[in-house]
Design a protein around this motif. Structure first.
Motif, PDB file in Angstrom:
ATOM      1  N   TYR A 181       4.265 -14.562 -12.800  1.00  0.00           N
ATOM      2  CA  TYR A 181       3.969 -13.614 -11.733  1.00  0.00           C
ATOM      3  C   TYR A 181       3.748 -12.232 -12.335  1.00  0.00           C
ATOM      4  CZ  TYR A 181       5.653 -17.333  -8.723  1.00  0.00           C
ATOM      5  OH  TYR A 181       5.814 -18.547  -8.083  1.00  0.00           O
ATOM      6  N   VAL A 182       2.819 -11.511 -11.757  1.00  0.00           N
ATOM      7  CA  VAL A 182       2.481 -10.196 -12.284  1.00  0.00           C
ATOM      8  C   VAL A 182       2.229  -9.215 -11.149  1.00  0.00           C
ATOM      9  CG1 VAL A 182       0.009 -10.723 -12.457  1.00  0.00           C
ATOM     10  CG2 VAL A 182       0.973  -8.963 -13.929  1.00  0.00           C
ATOM     11  N   ALA A 183       2.668  -7.974 -11.352  1.00  0.00           N
ATOM     12  CA  ALA A 183       2.374  -6.887 -10.422  1.00  0.00           C
ATOM     13  C   ALA A 183       1.320  -6.002 -11.079  1.00  0.00           C
ATOM     14  CB  ALA A 183       3.632  -6.077 -10.133  1.00  0.00           C
ATOM     15  N   ILE A 184       0.251  -5.716 -10.370  1.00  0.00           N
ATOM     16  CA  ILE A 184      -0.802  -4.866 -10.914  1.00  0.00           C
ATOM     17  C   ILE A 184      -0.949  -3.644 -10.018  1.00  0.00           C
ATOM     18  CG2 ILE A 184      -3.235  -4.699 -11.518  1.00  0.00           C
ATOM     19  CD1 ILE A 184      -3.204  -7.473 -12.469  1.00  0.00           C
ATOM     20  N   TYR A 185      -0.933  -2.487 -10.657  1.00  0.00           N
ATOM     21  CA  TYR A 185      -0.948  -1.199  -9.963  1.00  0.00           C
ATOM     22  C   TYR A 185      -2.380  -0.654  -9.988  1.00  0.00           C
ATOM     23  CZ  TYR A 185       4.087  -1.615 -10.768  1.00  0.00           C
ATOM     24  OH  TYR A 185       5.390  -2.055 -10.797  1.00  0.00           O
ATOM     25  N   PHE A 186      -2.940  -0.409  -8.804  1.00  0.00           N
ATOM     26  CA  PHE A 186      -4.333   0.035  -8.682  1.00  0.00           C
ATOM     27  C   PHE A 186      -4.417   1.475  -8.192  1.00  0.00           C
ATOM     28  CE2 PHE A 186      -4.794  -4.593  -8.281  1.00  0.00           C
ATOM     29  CZ  PHE A 186      -5.892  -4.846  -9.097  1.00  0.00           C
ATOM     30  N   THR A 187      -5.427   2.175  -8.708  1.00  0.00           N
ATOM     31  CA  THR A 187      -5.735   3.509  -8.202  1.00  0.00           C
ATOM     32  C   THR A 187      -6.582   3.357  -6.935  1.00  0.00           C
ATOM     33  OG1 THR A 187      -7.768   3.660  -9.494  1.00  0.00           O
ATOM     34  CG2 THR A 187      -5.729   4.434 -10.537  1.00  0.00           C
ATOM     35  N   SER A 188      -6.930   4.471  -6.313  1.00  0.00           N
ATOM     36  CA  SER A 188      -7.717   4.428  -5.083  1.00  0.00           C
ATOM     37  C   SER A 188      -9.119   3.864  -5.316  1.00  0.00           C
ATOM     38  CB  SER A 188      -7.821   5.833  -4.465  1.00  0.00           C
ATOM     39  OG  SER A 188      -8.400   6.733  -5.399  1.00  0.00           O
ATOM     40  N   ASP A 189      -9.634   3.948  -6.552  1.00  0.00           N
ATOM     41  CA  ASP A 189     -10.947   3.365  -6.848  1.00  0.00           C
ATOM     42  C   ASP A 189     -10.826   2.008  -7.553  1.00  0.00           C
ATOM     43  OD1 ASP A 189      -9.946   4.373  -9.189  1.00  0.00           O
ATOM     44  OD2 ASP A 189     -11.790   5.377  -9.824  1.00  0.00           O
ATOM     45  N   ASN A 190      -9.665   1.371  -7.362  1.00  0.00           N
ATOM     46  CA  ASN A 190      -9.406   0.002  -7.842  1.00  0.00           C
ATOM     47  C   ASN A 190      -9.438  -0.154  -9.362  1.00  0.00           C
ATOM     48  OD1 ASN A 190      -8.911  -1.146  -5.327  1.00  0.00           O
ATOM     49  ND2 ASN A 190     -11.085  -1.546  -4.957  1.00  0.00           N
ATOM     50  N   ARG A 246       0.839  -1.197   0.000  1.00  0.00           N
ATOM     51  CA  ARG A 246       0.000   0.000   0.000  1.00  0.00           C
ATOM     52  C   ARG A 246       0.875   1.248   0.000  1.00  0.00           C
ATOM     53  NH1 ARG A 246      -2.511  -4.118   2.362  1.00  0.00           N
ATOM     54  NH2 ARG A 246      -4.716  -4.450   1.822  1.00  0.00           N
ATOM     55  N   MET A 247       0.619   2.144  -0.933  1.00  0.00           N
ATOM     56  CA  MET A 247       1.450   3.334  -1.125  1.00  0.00           C
ATOM     57  C   MET A 247       1.047   4.429  -0.140  1.00  0.00           C
ATOM     58  SD  MET A 247       3.373   2.367  -3.709  1.00  0.00           S
ATOM     59  CE  MET A 247       3.320   0.713  -2.975  1.00  0.00           C
ATOM     60  N   VAL A 248       1.334   4.197   1.124  1.00  0.00           N
ATOM     61  CA  VAL A 248       0.926   5.135   2.168  1.00  0.00           C
ATOM     62  C   VAL A 248       1.804   6.386   2.149  1.00  0.00           C
ATOM     63  CG1 VAL A 248       0.580   5.477   4.636  1.00  0.00           C
ATOM     64  CG2 VAL A 248       0.070   3.248   3.582  1.00  0.00           C
ATOM     65  N   ASP A 249       3.100   6.179   2.157  1.00  0.00           N
ATOM     66  CA  ASP A 249       4.029   7.316   2.212  1.00  0.00           C
ATOM     67  C   ASP A 249       4.770   7.526   0.897  1.00  0.00           C
ATOM     68  OD1 ASP A 249       3.450   7.797   4.929  1.00  0.00           O
ATOM     69  OD2 ASP A 249       4.783   6.138   5.487  1.00  0.00           O
ATOM     70  N   GLN A 250       4.326   6.853  -0.148  1.00  0.00           N
ATOM     71  CA  GLN A 250       5.010   6.961  -1.428  1.00  0.00           C
ATOM     72  C   GLN A 250       4.119   7.664  -2.455  1.00  0.00           C
ATOM     73  OE1 GLN A 250       5.969   2.473  -0.949  1.00  0.00           O
ATOM     74  NE2 GLN A 250       7.303   3.183  -2.589  1.00  0.00           N
ATOM     75  N   ASN A 251       4.749   8.477  -3.267  1.00  0.00           N
ATOM     76  CA  ASN A 251       4.020   9.193  -4.307  1.00  0.00           C
ATOM     77  C   ASN A 251       4.281   8.501  -5.636  1.00  0.00           C
ATOM     78  OD1 ASN A 251       2.543  11.142  -5.671  1.00  0.00           O
ATOM     79  ND2 ASN A 251       4.304  12.509  -5.896  1.00  0.00           N
ATOM     80  N   LEU A 252       3.628   7.355  -5.832  1.00  0.00           N
ATOM     81  CA  LEU A 252       3.854   6.563  -7.036  1.00  0.00           C
ATOM     82  C   LEU A 252       2.827   6.939  -8.096  1.00  0.00           C
ATOM     83  CD1 LEU A 252       5.294   4.302  -8.568  1.00  0.00           C
ATOM     84  CD2 LEU A 252       3.747   2.667  -7.468  1.00  0.00           C
ATOM     85  N   VAL A 253       3.320   7.243  -9.307  1.00  0.00           N
ATOM     86  CA  VAL A 253       2.463   7.622 -10.423  1.00  0.00           C
ATOM     87  C   VAL A 253       2.780   6.732 -11.616  1.00  0.00           C
ATOM     88  CG1 VAL A 253       1.870   9.468 -12.045  1.00  0.00           C
ATOM     89  CG2 VAL A 253       2.290  10.008  -9.642  1.00  0.00           C
ATOM     90  N   CYS A 254       1.740   6.166 -12.223  1.00  0.00           N
ATOM     91  CA  CYS A 254       1.910   5.358 -13.425  1.00  0.00           C
ATOM     92  C   CYS A 254       1.135   5.997 -14.573  1.00  0.00           C
ATOM     93  CB  CYS A 254       1.406   3.926 -13.203  1.00  0.00           C
ATOM     94  SG  CYS A 254       2.432   2.971 -12.083  1.00  0.00           S
ATOM     95  N   TRP A 255       1.846   6.370 -15.625  1.00  0.00           N
ATOM     96  CA  TRP A 255       1.224   6.992 -16.793  1.00  0.00           C
ATOM     97  C   TRP A 255       0.370   8.202 -16.386  1.00  0.00           C
ATOM     98  CZ3 TRP A 255       3.942   4.881 -20.383  1.00  0.00           C
ATOM     99  CH2 TRP A 255       4.273   3.533 -20.336  1.00  0.00           C
ATOM    100  N   GLY A 256       0.879   8.973 -15.421  1.00  0.00           N
ATOM    101  CA  GLY A 256       0.201  10.195 -15.025  1.00  0.00           C
ATOM    102  C   GLY A 256      -0.905  10.019 -14.012  1.00  0.00           C
TER     103      GLY A 256
END
Length: 513
Positions: free
Chosen positions: A496-505, A467-477
């Motif tokens: 194996y895959v990593a999937i990056y989710f926004t706050s609204d999943n 969970r990106m609590v203290d990190q400012n991670l941005v993917c494609w803006g």
């Protein structure tokens, strides 16, 4: 009064000494935790490498690790020549394949720094006999793989990389030609797409860049790189390839045949082995010197390097997505988002029997170089595994410990998305607009050949959530709130895959290990 004063002063002195001692202890502990040259770690790495080399049947391997601009570990295992059982050493020289593109790109940027060219120049300013359809192709298009020129290696109608490494293409690469013949051959083929419209990896681009270096500098690519890069950096064990020449410490390259038996790598002519798309042999420790020079801005200033390490943009203004998300390309460099950490590097693979990986993680002050004399190998996984010994966040997903609180609530969404994604008809409402806009059309072509079209069932298991609590991670803006790591099983195959989710999943990005 005086006694009290002296007592107080002595108390302060003792307090200061205690504080200094405590500070020293803390520093020692930090240094111990951060001492990336710890012998126990080295033993763990080499034990892992021995197991992995046996599993992948890699004859020889050498590696180096750079931390805080110092070589903190290096090693060599296995053999450089199977017939004579010649041991691999840290002085063994391996072909690094497409990692050579980073040096060709650097050569171009040096000429720009010299005022002899601009990356925005059309290539017909420097190369003769080009067709009219190429008049809008710039040097920058070549550097960023957005030219539309067909790949001489393994082109396919519409896109490269789908033709395999056998047949007519391989036979053609056994012949000796000259620059003008190559240009004539490449220019006789129609472009795959309008320059700047799409991204497609193309070795021909860097062939042409090498020709431009030759034309503008008046020196061969070998002479130019020796004078401007290798010699200034003390890279004494690095040179341009020369197939017929006797080169001390050059290892032999190998492949596996259809029976999984080790054989010699394919013969590739000297012309095709020595151009700007690859053509370099070196050691892991010399590559470590290259990494440190990049960190220090020795050959190129940091502003120029930042230009090379910025995501290239298409003519529609969007950053180019390479294939499956999470990765893009700058000017001669791969730019990857690995587990939320920026990776700038390049891989190399050549059918004459070599595979290599150069992984740099600037924000972690870490770089890992792995060179092997077998093609192909999963050398990227080896690099990430080594990196994970020093920075746990960089461990491959397969090495992560499953968490009890992993967010498995999205398993169904991920299953549906991946199944559709591989069939080229995924539900776009599940992903961000920015991600959808950047999908490379090559994905559909690749996936038309994928096993998933046969309706094979997937097993999708979330094993960890960051969970990106203290990190400012941005993917494609788009801001990312969490990264879920999944184990995907299809029949007997596991990935194996990593999937990056926004706050609204919504899915903002995906990355495969």
């Amino acid at each position: 009064m005086n006694l009290d004063f002296e007592t107080s002063r002595e108390g302060n002195r003792i307090f200061r000494l205690a504080s200094i001692s405590l500070y020293a202890i803390v520093l020692a502990q930090l240094f111990s935790c951060g001492n990336r040259n710890d012998q126990s770690i080295k033993l763990e790495i080499e034990k892992y490498l021995q197991t992995e080399m046996k599993k992948q049947q890699i004859p020889g391997l050498t590696y180096a690790v750079v931390f805080d601009n110092k070589i903190i570990d290096s090693g060599a295992l296995g053999v450089g020549n199977v017939e004579y059982k010649v041991p691999t050493t840290i002085h063994s020289q391996f072909n690094i394949g497409s990692i050579g593109k980073t040096f060709t790109a650097t050569s171009i940027m040096l000429l720009q720094k010299d005022g002899k060219l601009s990356v925005n120049d059309p290539i017909n300013k420097y190369l003769d006999s080009l067709p009219d359809s190429w008049k809008h192709i710039t040097i920058k298009h070549l550097l960023s793989h957005t030219s539309g020129i067909r790949d001489y290696c393994q082109d396919f109608p519409g896109y490269p990389l789908l033709g395999g490494e056998t047949g007519e293409g391989l036979e053609a690469r056994k012949g000796e030609v000259i620059e003008s013949q190559f240009i004539k051959s490449a220019a006789s083929e129609p472009l795959n797409f309008t320059p700047g419209e799409r991204w497609a990896y193309c070795n021909s681009n860097f062939f042409l860049l090498g020709f431009i270096v030759h034309k503008v500098s008046g020196k061969s690519l070998s002479e130019f790189m020796n004078e401007r890069i290798f010699t200034p950096l003390g890279m004494k064990e690095t040179r341009r390839e020369n197939v017929p020449e006797i080169i001390p410490n050059r290892v032999s390259g190998y492949m596996l045949n259809d029976d999984n038996t080790l054989i010699h790598g394919a013969y590739i002519s000297n012309f095709y082995s020595t151009q700007g798309d690859m053509g370099i042999i070196t050691t892991a420790t010399d590559m470590a010197k290259w990494s440190m020079a990049l960190d220090e801005g020795i050959i190129l200033d940091k502003e120029t390097l930042q230009q090379m390490w910025t995501l290239s943009k298409l003519s529609n203004g969007l950053e180019s997505m390479v294939f499956f998300g999470s990765s893009s390309y700058g000017l001669g460099w791969d730019i990857n988002n690995y587990h939320g950490i920026v990776e700038i590097g390049h891989s190399g693979s050549f059918m004459n029997g070599y595979t290599a990986n150069f992984a740099r993680f600037p924000e972690k002050h870490l770089a890992v170089i792995v060179l092997t004399n077998l093609n192909p190998t999963n050398v990227a996984r080896i690099s990430y595994k080594i990196a994970g010994f020093y920075v746990p966040e960089l461990k491959p997903i397969a090495e992560l410990q499953p968490e009890a609180n992993a967010d498995s609530s999205l398993n169904k969404k991920v299953y549906d998305f991946l199944t559709g994604y591989h069939r080229g008809n995924f539900d776009t409402s599940e992903a961000t607009l920015n991600f959808n806009q950047r999908i490379n059309p090559i994905v559909k072509i690749l996936n038309e050949q994928n096993e998933l079209k046969s309706q094979a069932k997937l097993q999708v298991n979330c094993i960890k959530t960051d969970r990106m609590v203290d990190q400012n991670l941005v993917c494609w803006g788009v801001p990312v709130s969490k990264i879920n790591y999944y184990k995907i099983i299809m029949r007997k195959d596991t990935s194996y895959v990593a999937i990056y989710f926004t706050s609204d999943n919504k899915i903002a990005d995906i990355g495969w290990d």
